[in-house]
Design a protein around this motif. Structure first.
Motif, PDB file in Angstrom:
ATOM      1  N   UNK A 233       0.819  -1.215   0.000  1.00  0.00           N
ATOM      2  CA  UNK A 233       0.000   0.000   0.000  1.00  0.00           C
ATOM      3  C   UNK A 233       0.851   1.262   0.000  1.00  0.00           C
ATOM      4  N   UNK A 234       2.008   1.243   0.645  1.00  0.00           N
ATOM      5  CA  UNK A 234       2.851   2.430   0.760  1.00  0.00           C
ATOM      6  C   UNK A 234       3.337   2.954  -0.591  1.00  0.00           C
ATOM      7  N   UNK A 235       3.300   2.137  -1.628  1.00  0.00           N
ATOM      8  CA  UNK A 235       3.874   2.515  -2.914  1.00  0.00           C
ATOM      9  C   UNK A 235       2.818   2.766  -3.976  1.00  0.00           C
ATOM     10  N   UNK A 236       1.559   2.980  -3.585  1.00  0.00           N
ATOM     11  CA  UNK A 236       0.456   3.078  -4.547  1.00  0.00           C
ATOM     12  C   UNK A 236      -0.276   4.409  -4.452  1.00  0.00           C
ATOM     13  N   UNK A 237       0.465   5.502  -4.440  1.00  0.00           N
ATOM     14  CA  UNK A 237      -0.173   6.812  -4.263  1.00  0.00           C
ATOM     15  C   UNK A 237      -0.947   7.278  -5.490  1.00  0.00           C
ATOM     16  N   UNK A 238      -0.767   6.618  -6.647  1.00  0.00           N
ATOM     17  CA  UNK A 238      -1.469   7.033  -7.864  1.00  0.00           C
ATOM     18  C   UNK A 238      -1.698   5.808  -8.739  1.00  0.00           C
ATOM     19  N   UNK A 239      -2.513   5.978  -9.802  1.00  0.00           N
ATOM     20  CA  UNK A 239      -2.761   4.873 -10.729  1.00  0.00           C
ATOM     21  C   UNK A 239      -1.454   4.448 -11.399  1.00  0.00           C
ATOM     22  N   UNK A 240      -1.309   3.153 -11.584  1.00  0.00           N
ATOM     23  CA  UNK A 240      -0.115   2.636 -12.242  1.00  0.00           C
ATOM     24  C   UNK A 240       1.089   2.538 -11.341  1.00  0.00           C
ATOM     25  N   UNK A 241       0.899   2.736 -10.039  1.00  0.00           N
ATOM     26  CA  UNK A 241       2.019   2.666  -9.094  1.00  0.00           C
ATOM     27  C   UNK A 241       1.988   1.348  -8.331  1.00  0.00           C
ATOM     28  N   UNK A 242       3.149   0.960  -7.817  1.00  0.00           N
ATOM     29  CA  UNK A 242       3.227  -0.185  -6.915  1.00  0.00           C
ATOM     30  C   UNK A 242       3.551  -1.490  -7.616  1.00  0.00           C
ATOM     31  N   UNK A 243       3.609  -2.538  -6.814  1.00  0.00           N
ATOM     32  CA  UNK A 243       3.957  -3.857  -7.328  1.00  0.00           C
ATOM     33  C   UNK A 243       2.896  -4.399  -8.275  1.00  0.00           C
ATOM     34  N   UNK A 244       1.653  -3.919  -8.137  1.00  0.00           N
ATOM     35  CA  UNK A 244       0.572  -4.398  -8.998  1.00  0.00           C
ATOM     36  C   UNK A 244       0.771  -3.998 -10.453  1.00  0.00           C
ATOM     37  N   UNK A 245       1.703  -3.094 -10.733  1.00  0.00           N
ATOM     38  CA  UNK A 245       2.004  -2.680 -12.102  1.00  0.00           C
ATOM     39  C   UNK A 245       3.436  -3.059 -12.479  1.00  0.00           C
ATOM     40  N   UNK A 246       3.950  -4.113 -11.864  1.00  0.00           N
ATOM     41  CA  UNK A 246       5.319  -4.560 -12.141  1.00  0.00           C
ATOM     42  C   UNK A 246       5.370  -5.221 -13.521  1.00  0.00           C
ATOM     43  N   UNK A 247       6.203  -4.708 -14.454  1.00  0.00           N
ATOM     44  CA  UNK A 247       6.259  -5.273 -15.812  1.00  0.00           C
ATOM     45  C   UNK A 247       7.063  -6.578 -15.847  1.00  0.00           C
ATOM     46  N   UNK A 248       6.477  -7.640 -15.340  1.00  0.00           N
ATOM     47  CA  UNK A 248       7.171  -8.916 -15.181  1.00  0.00           C
ATOM     48  C   UNK A 248       7.777  -9.405 -16.483  1.00  0.00           C
ATOM     49  N   UNK A 249       7.046  -9.270 -17.582  1.00  0.00           N
ATOM     50  CA  UNK A 249       7.503  -9.761 -18.885  1.00  0.00           C
ATOM     51  C   UNK A 249       7.838  -8.614 -19.845  1.00  0.00           C
ATOM     52  N   UNK A 250       8.013  -7.403 -19.302  1.00  0.00           N
ATOM     53  CA  UNK A 250       8.369  -6.256 -20.122  1.00  0.00           C
ATOM     54  C   UNK A 250       7.210  -5.289 -20.293  1.00  0.00           C
ATOM     55  N   UNK A 251       7.499  -4.050 -20.715  1.00  0.00           N
ATOM     56  CA  UNK A 251       6.460  -3.009 -20.848  1.00  0.00           C
ATOM     57  C   UNK A 251       5.367  -3.350 -21.853  1.00  0.00           C
ATOM     58  N   UNK A 252       5.755  -3.996 -22.977  1.00  0.00           N
ATOM     59  CA  UNK A 252       4.743  -4.340 -23.979  1.00  0.00           C
ATOM     60  C   UNK A 252       3.757  -5.363 -23.445  1.00  0.00           C
ATOM     61  N   UNK A 253       4.278  -6.346 -22.728  1.00  0.00           N
ATOM     62  CA  UNK A 253       3.397  -7.349 -22.124  1.00  0.00           C
ATOM     63  C   UNK A 253       2.506  -6.718 -21.057  1.00  0.00           C
ATOM     64  N   UNK A 254       3.062  -5.761 -20.308  1.00  0.00           N
ATOM     65  CA  UNK A 254       2.269  -5.059 -19.299  1.00  0.00           C
ATOM     66  C   UNK A 254       1.098  -4.334 -19.953  1.00  0.00           C
ATOM     67  N   UNK A 255       1.341  -3.700 -21.101  1.00  0.00           N
ATOM     68  CA  UNK A 255       0.273  -2.994 -21.816  1.00  0.00           C
ATOM     69  C   UNK A 255      -0.821  -3.954 -22.275  1.00  0.00           C
ATOM     70  N   UNK A 256      -0.439  -5.235 -22.505  1.00  0.00           N
ATOM     71  CA  UNK A 256      -1.396  -6.260 -22.912  1.00  0.00           C
ATOM     72  C   UNK A 256      -1.914  -7.070 -21.722  1.00  0.00           C
ATOM     73  N   UNK A 257      -1.659  -6.566 -20.516  1.00  0.00           N
ATOM     74  CA  UNK A 257      -2.149  -7.170 -19.271  1.00  0.00           C
ATOM     75  C   UNK A 257      -1.564  -8.550 -18.994  1.00  0.00           C
ATOM     76  N   UNK A 258      -0.308  -8.741 -19.408  1.00  0.00           N
ATOM     77  CA  UNK A 258       0.416  -9.952 -19.053  1.00  0.00           C
ATOM     78  C   UNK A 258       1.499  -9.581 -18.052  1.00  0.00           C
ATOM     79  N   UNK A 259       1.235  -9.821 -16.796  1.00  0.00           N
ATOM     80  CA  UNK A 259       2.209  -9.532 -15.745  1.00  0.00           C
ATOM     81  C   UNK A 259       1.760 -10.221 -14.465  1.00  0.00           C
ATOM     82  N   UNK A 260       2.682 -10.372 -13.550  1.00  0.00           N
ATOM     83  CA  UNK A 260       2.378 -10.925 -12.228  1.00  0.00           C
ATOM     84  C   UNK A 260       2.177  -9.749 -11.288  1.00  0.00           C
ATOM     85  N   UNK A 261       0.980  -9.632 -10.689  1.00  0.00           N
ATOM     86  CA  UNK A 261       0.677  -8.419  -9.925  1.00  0.00           C
ATOM     87  C   UNK A 261       0.837  -8.602  -8.411  1.00  0.00           C
ATOM     88  N   UNK A 262       1.487  -9.707  -8.001  1.00  0.00           N
ATOM     89  CA  UNK A 262       1.831  -9.922  -6.580  1.00  0.00           C
ATOM     90  C   UNK A 262       0.604  -9.963  -5.676  1.00  0.00           C
TER      91      UNK A 262
END
Length: 680
Positions: A233-262
């Motif tokens: 929670x400490x790292x989510x002050x805005x949209x797209x912040x925190x571990x939930x937006x970690x680009x596990x497989x790279x930025x392009x995969x993140x844009x296509x909603x392929x990532x591990x959001x912890x």
């Protein structure tokens, strides 16, 4: 009591060694007195049920608004109920108080009440048909459907009134058929049976020792999950912040909603969800977000207007929603027809059996039947309860939803008991409840009957709520009766527990949704947010189809939807044929309804769930018996801890308390541009 059970277990072990007949469950408990139905309903069981019901309501509501995938919580309810009562007895003994022995019947009553409370959080539809009525979901669709009589503003009074009117009637719809379903037809009800065997094992000496270890495991992972959610929670002050937006497989995969959001919640859900479901979701993610949506985007401006808002159903969002709906309807329609045919076949087969010879009845069955028939619930109670709530609904529901008339409600209440029986019978055979399918059927029938201009979307969604609640509650009640039958819990105490749990659920669910989700998250129901509540848009999309017809769909969307509709039916047909011929490869065929969910949401939660599957697979490879005993406890701890954090997180949001930091992940090129900008 414990000494007697221990002695019987020792005899059972000695018998195994000597080659003697092994003792059955009821033989082990033969010397244990079965309490009266009133004694099974204790103050401590009520208090523990309410406490666990509050926790499980938050869990179900959180899962509802995130992905809509709800695992079975029966095992966790039975296990935690056992732990809290044992803790209660221990604390009382410290202060010198003597408590009544904790019986398996009381444990069953707690489990029934907790599941009834949390079940209302699901059947209330706050993340599906009820949310689909709101403006935030309507704004994502075409303007033609966004009219005053097709949109509703939710308020607590309306939510409480509607939920009270529809939640109890299912308990009375097929109550008088409990003997036929449980004793005459001997339906299995796999979930109810599994829960009963679990509770029975808890109350043997060996089972109690194992349960204590399971509870320790659960609370250890519960604490870790809660702390991890708090840390994130400490790292989510805005949209797209925190571990939930970690680009596990790279930025392009993140844009296509392929990532591990912890998310420890969905890692835990993945541990108790079958491998085939998790892999089906991953396959659906790859087919949709990896292949189909990028290809359809190439036709922007031809198949659909360019530069539309991402949530507009006339654009790419339309393909996501309606193709997912087509797969869900195809799968649901097949399951409905298949279960109905199988039910009719089994009924005819049971009539054709030779009844001349008297079947051999085991000691366990004799004892269970005796106690199941001991405390009868009069048929007039079921009839009176059903008629009373039907009349109340006919008078009051049209006042809440003016587009749904009294004669519409009457039709639903005439048909509902038949559908409730079909669903309960099918659930007893397959463990598959088709309540949502019956709800979608009601949307189509009543939405098209009323028409778009007369508020058909609201009428269809409200009719869905009435039908779903009746059918779902009826099958849940029969599952619980099966559990009670196998643990010698009185049907009367089970029914009272179910009614009480439903009452608490009705009182609790609207408040939890309103305070901790609807008011705390203004973007609830919007795609791309932390709480997209995907079934809100899906259910409204079905209602839109029912009232507006095919004109609402973008180009080629209908062809694709029809293709995936028949794909879902074909996969199910192939699977059933393979199962009939005992071809083990049927386990590797995907589940169409599981594939459909990520078509709308993306693959991130499917990846979380597959991580949970990997953990379970690793544990099973090392020690299958240990994995079966402890993986559900680990999963329950992860789910409970992360979901419980939702309470303080929502409170902080209501108080406008923002996290202090924003952690973002940038590509190398973007980072270079940011550095250059800051230096300039």
């Amino acid at each position: 009591m414990e000494m007697e059970i221990e002695e019987k277990l020792e005899r059972m072990e000695d018998g195994k060694k000597a080659g003697e007949k092994e003792l059955t469950i009821e033989e082990i408990f033969q010397g244990t007195e079965v309490p009266s139905w009133r004694s099974q309903l204790t103050i401590r069981s009520i208090l523990v049920s309410v406490l666990l019901g509050v926790l499980f309501t938050f869990i179900v509501m959180k899962l509802n608004v995130s992905t809509g995938v709800i695992p079975s919580l029966n095992v966790a309810a039975g296990l935690l109920g056992f732990f809290f009562i044992k803790a209660w007895i221990y604390v009382c003994s410290i202060f010198g108080y003597t408590c009544k022995p904790f019986t398996r019947q009381e444990n069953t009553v707690i489990q029934t009440c907790v599941v009834a409370i949390s079940g209302i959080a699901f059947s209330s539809g706050y993340a599906s048909y009820m949310l689909g009525m709101t403006k935030i979901i309507a704004d994502q669709g075409p303007a033609s459907a966004n009219t005053a009589n097709n949109v509703m503003t939710l308020n607590l009074g309306m939510m409480y009134g509607f939920l009270f009117l529809i939640s109890f009637v299912g308990l009375f719809s097929i109550l008088s058929l409990r003997k036929i379903m449980i004793i005459d037809y001997k339906l299995i009800y796999p979930s109810g049976t599994a829960t009963a065997y679990l509770i029975n094992s808890f109350h043997t000496d060996q089972g109690a020792k194992l349960a204590k270890k399971q509870v320790r495991t659960l609370f250890k992972w519960f604490g870790g999950s809660f702390i991890w959610a708090f840390f994130q929670w400490f790292f989510t002050s805005d949209d797209g912040c925190g571990f939930a937006a970690f680009p596990t497989f790279g930025p392009q995969a993140l844009a296509r909603k392929f990532y591990f959001d912890f998310s420890s919640t969905y890692v835990g859900v993945g541990m108790i969800t079958p491998y085939s479901i998790n892999l089906s979701m991953l396959l659906g993610s790859i087919i949709s977000w990896g292949l189909m949506w990028p290809l359809i985007e190439l036709h922007e401006g031809k198949w659909y207007p360019a530069n539309l808002p991402p949530s507009n159903l006339s654009g790419l969002q339309g393909y996501k929603v309606f193709i997912a709906i087509a797969m869900i309807l195809g799968d649901g329609l097949f399951q409905f027809v298949f279960v109905l045919c199988k039910s009719v076949y089994n009924l005819m087969k049971s009539k054709d059996k030779d009844v001349g010879g008297k079947p051999v009845v085991s000691y366990d069955d004799q004892r269970r039947t005796e106690y199941f028939l001991k405390d009868q619930i009069p048929t007039w109670v079921a009839a009176l309860g059903y008629v009373l709530f039907a009349v109340l609904a006919m008078i009051c529901v049209p006042k809440i939803f003016p587009s749904l008339k009294a004669y519409h409600i009457l039709v639903i209440y005439i048909v509902a008991p038949i559908l409730a029986f079909c669903n309960s019978y099918g659930c007893g055979l397959t463990d598959w409840s088709l309540a949502s399918t019956y709800g979608k059927l009601a949307i189509f029938i009543f939405g098209s009957w009323v028409g778009l201009d007369n508020g058909g979307i609201i009428a269809g969604l409200a009719a869905c709520g009435v039908m779903m609640s009746i059918v779902s509650t009826a099958s849940d009640l029969m599952q619980d009766f099966k559990t009670g039958y196998l643990t010698l819990a009185s049907p009367r105490s089970m029914f009272v527990s179910q009614v009480f749990g439903t009452l608490i659920g009705v009182a609790l669910s609207p408040a939890v949704f309103w305070v901790f989700f609807y008011k705390a998250y203004p973007d609830l129901g919007k795609d791309g947010t932390s709480n997209p509540a995907p079934f809100g848009a899906l259910y409204r999309g079905i209602a839109l189809l029912a009232t507006e017809g095919l004109s609402a769909l973008p180009k080629n969307c209908l062809k694709l939807a029809i293709g995936f509709f028949f794909f879902a039916i074909l996969v199910n047909i192939i699977k059933q044929v393979m199962m009939h011929y005992k071809n083990k490869a049927h386990k590797y065929l995907p589940s169409p309804i599981a594939m459909a969910v990520p078509f709308y949401l993306g693959g991130y939660f499917a990846i979380d769930m597959c991580v949970g599957s990997l953990y379970r697979y690793w544990r099973e490879r090392n020690n299958k018996a240990e994995a079966d005993a402890f993986v559900p406890a680990v999963a329950s701890g992860l789910i409970c801890g992360d979901s419980l954090w939702g309470m303080p997180a929502s409170a902080l949001s209501l108080l406008n308390a923002k996290p202090p930091m924003c952690m973002k992940f940038l590509s190398r090129a973007t980072n270079t541009k940011v550095d250059a900008f800051l230096e300039g």
